[in-house]
Design an enzyme around this catalytic site. Structure first.
Site: not given
Length: 154
Positions: A50, A65-67
């Protein structure tokens, strides 16, 4: 949705000595495995993938942050306060010391976006960020993040 719905108390930590984004993602993977029983390697790979699409440093010392992952049952959060700010290629080029990561199921479209919006709103609050930066105890950090939500909901 409130932060307490996506963030467990054990998924909040103070971290010293983090020297790179990659190291940070490894620490987040270990936290996800410990707190939510997610495979650490899958979390690390998803976060790195990501991040490759564009930096998740949103400015003012904050990164989100993200996924999305296949084996996640619902949106989960991880929070780190970094003892030493880390270069994160943020939009304002400022180093990051507050990291709120989100891990969501692959098919969680609206739920993921609602969680991301909630976290973003919370982390844009300068009073909350000042309190987070002034404390290092994980239980206190968790309370700061979740008590604001309870107060607003009441």
């Amino acid at each position: 949705m409130q932060l307490a719905d996506i963030l467990q108390q054990g998924a909040v930590k103070m971290l010293g000595g983090c020297t790179s984004k990659k190291r940070l993602f490894h620490d987040l993977g270990a936290m996800a495995e410990q707190s939510y029983h997610m495979p650490s390697a899958d979390v690390i790979d998803a976060l790195i993938e990501r991040e490759g699409l564009g930096p998740t440093g949103v400015g003012h010392g904050i990164a989100l942050p993200h996924a999305r992952l296949a084996d996640v049952d619902r949106v989960r959060g991880l929070f780190l306060r970094l003892e030493k700010p880390l270069n994160f290629d943020s939009v304002d080029r400022q180093p990051v010391d507050l990291v709120f990561a989100l891990l969501a199921p692959e098919e969680a479209g609206v739920e993921h976006l609602r969680a991301l919006a909630l976290v973003s709103r919370t982390m844009r609050n300068p009073d909350i960020c000042a309190k987070l930066r002034a404390n290092s105890d994980p239980a206190t950090l968790y309370t700061i993040l979740t008590e604001n939500q309870a107060t607003q909901a009441a």
